[in-house]
Scaffold this motif. Structure first.
Motif, PDB file in Angstrom:
ATOM      1  N   PHE C  79      33.909   9.639  -8.547  1.00  0.00           N
ATOM      2  CA  PHE C  79      35.153   9.215  -9.203  1.00  0.00           C
ATOM      3  C   PHE C  79      34.979   7.952 -10.052  1.00  0.00           C
ATOM      4  CE2 PHE C  79      38.202  11.363  -5.935  1.00  0.00           C
ATOM      5  CZ  PHE C  79      37.730  12.585  -6.352  1.00  0.00           C
ATOM      6  N   THR C  80      33.763   7.626 -10.428  1.00  0.00           N
ATOM      7  CA  THR C  80      33.513   6.419 -11.202  1.00  0.00           C
ATOM      8  C   THR C  80      32.727   6.802 -12.455  1.00  0.00           C
ATOM      9  OG1 THR C  80      33.399   5.116  -9.179  1.00  0.00           O
ATOM     10  CG2 THR C  80      32.414   4.148 -11.129  1.00  0.00           C
TER      11      THR C  80
ATOM     12  N   ASP D  35      41.959   5.414  -7.383  1.00  0.00           N
ATOM     13  CA  ASP D  35      41.152   6.523  -6.891  1.00  0.00           C
ATOM     14  C   ASP D  35      40.231   6.121  -5.737  1.00  0.00           C
ATOM     15  OD1 ASP D  35      39.571   4.918  -8.394  1.00  0.00           O
ATOM     16  OD2 ASP D  35      38.690   6.514  -9.611  1.00  0.00           O
ATOM     17  N   ASP D  37      37.908   3.713  -5.188  1.00  0.00           N
ATOM     18  CA  ASP D  37      36.483   3.399  -5.320  1.00  0.00           C
ATOM     19  C   ASP D  37      36.230   1.938  -5.680  1.00  0.00           C
ATOM     20  OD1 ASP D  37      37.410   3.420  -7.889  1.00  0.00           O
ATOM     21  OD2 ASP D  37      35.894   4.781  -8.683  1.00  0.00           O
ATOM     22  N   ARG D 172      44.452   3.244 -13.964  1.00  0.00           N
ATOM     23  CA  ARG D 172      44.898   4.377 -13.166  1.00  0.00           C
ATOM     24  C   ARG D 172      46.249   4.158 -12.513  1.00  0.00           C
ATOM     25  NH1 ARG D 172      40.798   7.927 -12.449  1.00  0.00           N
ATOM     26  NH2 ARG D 172      38.843   6.868 -12.831  1.00  0.00           N
TER      27      ARG D 172
HETATM   28 MG   LIG Z   1      37.049   5.269 -10.287  1.00  0.00          MG
END
Ligand SMILES: [Mg+2]
Ligand SMILES: Nc1ncnc2c1ncn2[C@@H]1O[C@H](COP(=O)(O)OP(=O)(O)O)[C@@H](O)[C@H]1O
Ligand SMILES: Nc1ncnc2c1ncn2[C@@H]1O[C@H](COP(=O)(O)OP(=O)(O)O)[C@@H](O)[C@H]1O
Ligand SMILES: [Mg+2]
Ligand SMILES: [Mg+2]
Ligand SMILES: [Mg+2]
Lengths: 206, 331, 331, 206
Positions: C79-80, D35, D37, D172
């Motif tokens: 997800f990066t 998300d 991370d 995001r």
């Molecule tokens: Mg990300």
């Protein structure tokens, strides 16, 4: 005991009631040692049986039993569909041409039905399948052609419970080997409901 | 139970409808059945290939219907073999005069219902023959048991027998190559989390948070043991080595590999498993001809995977590579 | 967290290794990078196509590398977005003298890193251009926000721009058709259950047992609302209607449909959703040219799906149908 | 306040410690509105920074800051990689040629770093991003070139906490609209740790 066409119809309706009531219980039995669909299969099958026979007009027990057999074969699938289907087909054939089936004939018919299941399933007693209910019931009735409703129910119940400690070597439960022990076989439980339903109907008519 | 469905008792009907409307130029539904057939079935003079089984294994089986693979697939209720009359409808639909070949996974229900369908067909003078696939090495083969189960290796039977039939081979020839695949294919699976049959509503088994089941079947039937969850490398080793113990893969020319997801395993993890499978084969000097990673034979939303190895000779290679227009297996 | 992995910090490395060993004749790994490229890259005289993003969306992006589609895919951490130097490596690998085209999903990270890579490439006299995909109608487009997200519709951009590049088109032509796809593609997703980033170890969000999230992004970012779980038909209606409100699909000739699984949705359920999507389109008089059902752009093991509609003209149809040898998109 | 090359190195090492310690907290912040991370990204990035700078020999603060910038850009990815990378690149450029950076120069450098982040991210203050920490910190220091470690830390902390009630319109978190309110912005939290680390190092040297 005397089974006429209406008794057989009632038997099937009562069986359907029991399968609907015990649908999730039967599925629960099939989850630990099978694939968790037996209750769904039986409930679907006997609902179709009920729909079918409530539409038809029947002359003899054999006519009803034949429609039951054909309905189970074409609506259930899985292992239990063809096996119950075969059993009912044998029952129907055995009582063909008779208006009222007495205890002796019924015992004989059951014996042939049990043999039919054995042959279809290439299995025998002691393998933790529905055979372990059909065979003991057939044998008990053969010994006592004037059997009581209680005897029928008790024999079926005891037979079902005996499957609990058996080690499965046929059907899906066989994959669980030792782990299959300690669980009642789902097909034996549904077979018990079938015979319990018959016992209920006989009691009512008595 | 969280599922994207309408009625738990209508999932198969809805799914079949969704499949035929997804591929209207490739598939047709045999009216009033759960049978999906090649749009152009029956193909005159070609052996017709029929497979099927319980639903819940998507893309199996209808995803494998198409030129070069199956002619029809029969969808039973979830995890429940279809009934003989449904299979018989499929047989009639694909019979182009050269006979019909059935690919059956080795489960009591499937064998009984497909055999009964074959009897019905023979009564109508349709030539029918079949092969029973039993690639799962997790469950021992003994005279006692039902025999081994048919799992993901079945897809190779579809592909290869399908290509053979497409080439114009006779029913006996198709059967022969089908049996050759069965003799040379072995699989084994494992799971981390169970699946839920829609009409049942509850998971089919339970696993502790740190447990996995080795040797799982595609309906959740276990095979070998429950134990503490291991790394992807260890899992790949356990599955692959059990397969290699069962059949000598060094004698063939090459192997085909399938790393199959059981439903909710991220594709990322399938590739991580494949990494180690390929290393092991390399270490053993077994050369890989072709690899398939993805969802080929699922068990609803079960989390887990299976590994399949197929020993190839020249004939099998050619047939594996032959064109296929099936939606779920294009080559 | 139950996952089939080795080390949560090594999942991308292991996966890339598993991908390249799965398709050794189709893919090559650019040494010491997480870039997978066409085996024959660079193709002289052809515009090179590069995409990528965070990992966890498999088969995107490396599954779309192959003749007729992408020339290279760059895998970031889960997800990066990948870093500019990795994207730059991909650009250098696929540059065959006709320039390189980047397909970027509209996330701040992706846009920043890919743009920086483009600057690095331009500094070395490589012609680079790009398109930013923003097909997700769940999030409103206003001058305030980051703009819409790029989700499953991106796969159509890969396919169609890839076919255009394969046909020998110039960088400007590839960009033009890429932008045409972006202008004509809309998607929307929903989820029933979250996913877990391996290195995080806990689910990225929570949903109650009777809740679903409408408008979910492919990393678990929601968009519209949380509400009580509905039937597959209702879900299909909500997603499809939101898309149809956003773009007039009746003016095109035909549409392509994609019903995409987010990771652990049984394929059965995707077909059940497709059933209703097709009915709705039929009701509205929108004719469907081609349908894709399966896992194309996932979010690890998230449970849910997205619907994508692409308005087609003759050019787009031809390019959509053109051959592709990418492992995850064969046509 | 005076920053020499060793102070900058210590600052980065202390930052890395904080990112490792708060890795899961930062990820937890990124889960409800992003998300999930951010902690992973920061921990990975600053570990690489530590590895990089412990291998090199540096003459000036600018040299260290440049390596930090390049490492973050090439090892983090996501939104935060290029943004923190840009910030450090601007810091490096602003202090180039100086052996010891005083408060005034540092304030100027921070101002340029904040401007760099704004430009890269095409965002401004009030949009619930790391900008909402960088800008207030830069402004506070500009007003008080002889700022104390406490002022630095308190300003950064307050700025981070102020993001909690902001409505995100960039990054995001913007997708969460109203739901982004009530959550601290993860990039603002990691930026706070960066400034808190600097404050710690200044205190130690005092
Ligand atoms: Mg990300
Ligand atoms: N070979 C066999 N012979 C007799 N009965 C069998 C055999 N295999 C399975 N059964 C019976 O069928 C039952 C399972 O039925 P069901 O769950 O409906 O089908 P399936 O096993 O295909 O899912 C078992 O509990 C057992 O009683
Ligand atoms: N456009 C932007 N401008 C400035 N900062 C931003 C922007 N977009 C995101 N950020 C910052 O980046 C942080 C998220 O970083 P991270 O989670 O590592 O990357 P990603 O969002 O790509 O997953 C946010 O909390 C915010 O502070
Ligand atoms: Mg069962
Ligand atoms: Mg079953
Ligand atoms: Mg993030």
């Amino acid at each position: 005991m005397k089974l006429d066409v209406n008794t057989v119809i009632d038997w099937m309706k009562r069986t359907n009631e029991k399968m609907q009531e015990n649908k999730s219980y039967l599925t629960t039995l099939d989850q630990p040692i099978g694939d968790g669909d037996h209750g769904i299969n039986m409930a679907r099958g006997f609902q179709e049986v009920e729909n079918k026979i409530s539409q038809g007009t029947y002359e003899t027990p054999a006519d009803v039993l034949k429609d039951v057999a054909m309905t189970l074969m074409s609506k259930v699938g899985g292992a239990s569909g063809p096996l119950f289907g075969s059993a009912f087909l044998k029952l129907s054939t055995a009582v063909k041409g008779t208006d009222t089936v007495d205890g002796e004939l019924f015992a004989k018919a059951l014996d042939q039905a049990a043999a039919g299941v054995k042959q279809r399933g290439k299995a025998d007693i002691g393998e933790k399948t529905m055979i372990d209910v059909w065979v003991p019931v057939a044998e008990a009735l053969k010994e006592e052609p004037n059997f009581s409703a209680e005897l029928l129910e008790d024999t079926a119940k005891q037979a079902m419970e005996n499957t609990k400690e058996m080690l499965a070597t046929k059907g899906r439960a066989a994959y669980f080997k030792e782990r299959s022990q300690g669980h009642i076989d789902p097909g034996s439980a549904s077979s018990f409901y079938l015979f319990e339903a018959l016992s209920d109907v006989i009691k009512e008519r008595a | 139970m969280k599922k994207i469905i309408n009625d738990p008792n209508q999932v198969v009907q809805d799914m079949v409808q969704g499949m035929v409307t997804a591929y209207p130029s490739a598939l047709k539904q045999v009216p009033e059945t759960m049978v999906l057939a090649r749009k152009d079935a029956p193909v005159q003079g070609k052996v017709g290939l029929v497979s099927g089984g319980g639903s819940g294994h998507e893309p199996a089986h209808a995803g494998y219907v198409g030129k070069g693979m199956l002619d029809a697939a029969v969808a039973g209720e979830v995890f429940t073999s279809p009934t003989p009359d449904q299979v018989f409808e499929a047989i009639k639909t694909v019979d182009g005069g050269a006979g019909v070949f059935l690919v059956i996974k080795n489960y009591t229900g499937d064998v009984l219902n497909f055999e009964m369908a074959a009897e019905l067909a023979e009564a109508e003078d349709i030539d029918v023959d079949y092969v029973v696939v039993n690639d799962d090495v997790a469950v021992e083969d003994s005279s006692f048991t039902t025999g081994r189960r048919g799992i993901a290796g079945t897809v190779f039977v579809h592909k290869i027998a399908g290509a053979k039939a497409e080439s114009g081979a006779s029913l006996a020839e198709v059967k022969k190559v089908g049996e050759k695949v069965v003799a040379n294919v072995r699989s084994m699976g494992m799971a981390l989390k169970p699946c839920t049959v829609p009409a049942a509503g509850t998971p089919s088994f339970e696993l502790q948070d740190d447990e996995m089941e080795i040797g799982i079947g595609i309906h959740g039937e276990p095979g070998l043991e429950r134990k503490e969850i291991a790394s992807a490398d260890k899992i790949a080793e356990e599955l692959t080595e059990k397969i290699l113990e069962d059949l000598d893969y060094t004698t063939g020319e090459d192997v085909a590999v399938m790393v199959n997801g059981l439903g909710s395993t991220p594709e990322m993890e399938l590739y991580i498993v494949n990494k180690r499978v390929q290393e092991i084969l390399k270490e053993k000097g077994i050369s890989v001809y072709k690899t398939f990673v993805g969802e080929y034979m699922t068990a609803l939303e079960m989390t887990g995977c299976s590994v399949t190895l197929l020993k190839l000779d020249d004939e099998l290679k050619t047939l594996l590579d032959a064109p296929s227009e099936a939606p779920a297996f294009r080559s």
